[in-house]
Design a protein around this motif. Structure first.
Motif: not given
Length: 56
Positions: A12-17
């Motif tokens: 999720q964090v990677k996707g947001e970035a």
């Protein structure tokens, strides 16, 4: 927190970035990849939560 939940949160964090980078650079494919990664991460996280609840 188990391994699946942790991987899900990371995705999720990677996707947001990725999504934010795609918006900043006006790169639609990267933005779409980011959205997909966020959804994939949420699914993994929920799977991990359910798996943990069932193992108790």
């Amino acid at each position: 927190m188990n391994k699946d939940e942790l991987k899900g949160r990371f995705d999720q964090v990677k996707g947001e970035a990725k999504e934010q980078w795609g918006k900043t650079t006006d790169d639609r494919p990267t933005e779409s990849e980011g959205k997909f990664d966020k959804v994939k991460g949420k699914v993994k996280e929920v799977y991990g939560e359910v798996k943990e609840k069932l193992s108790k």
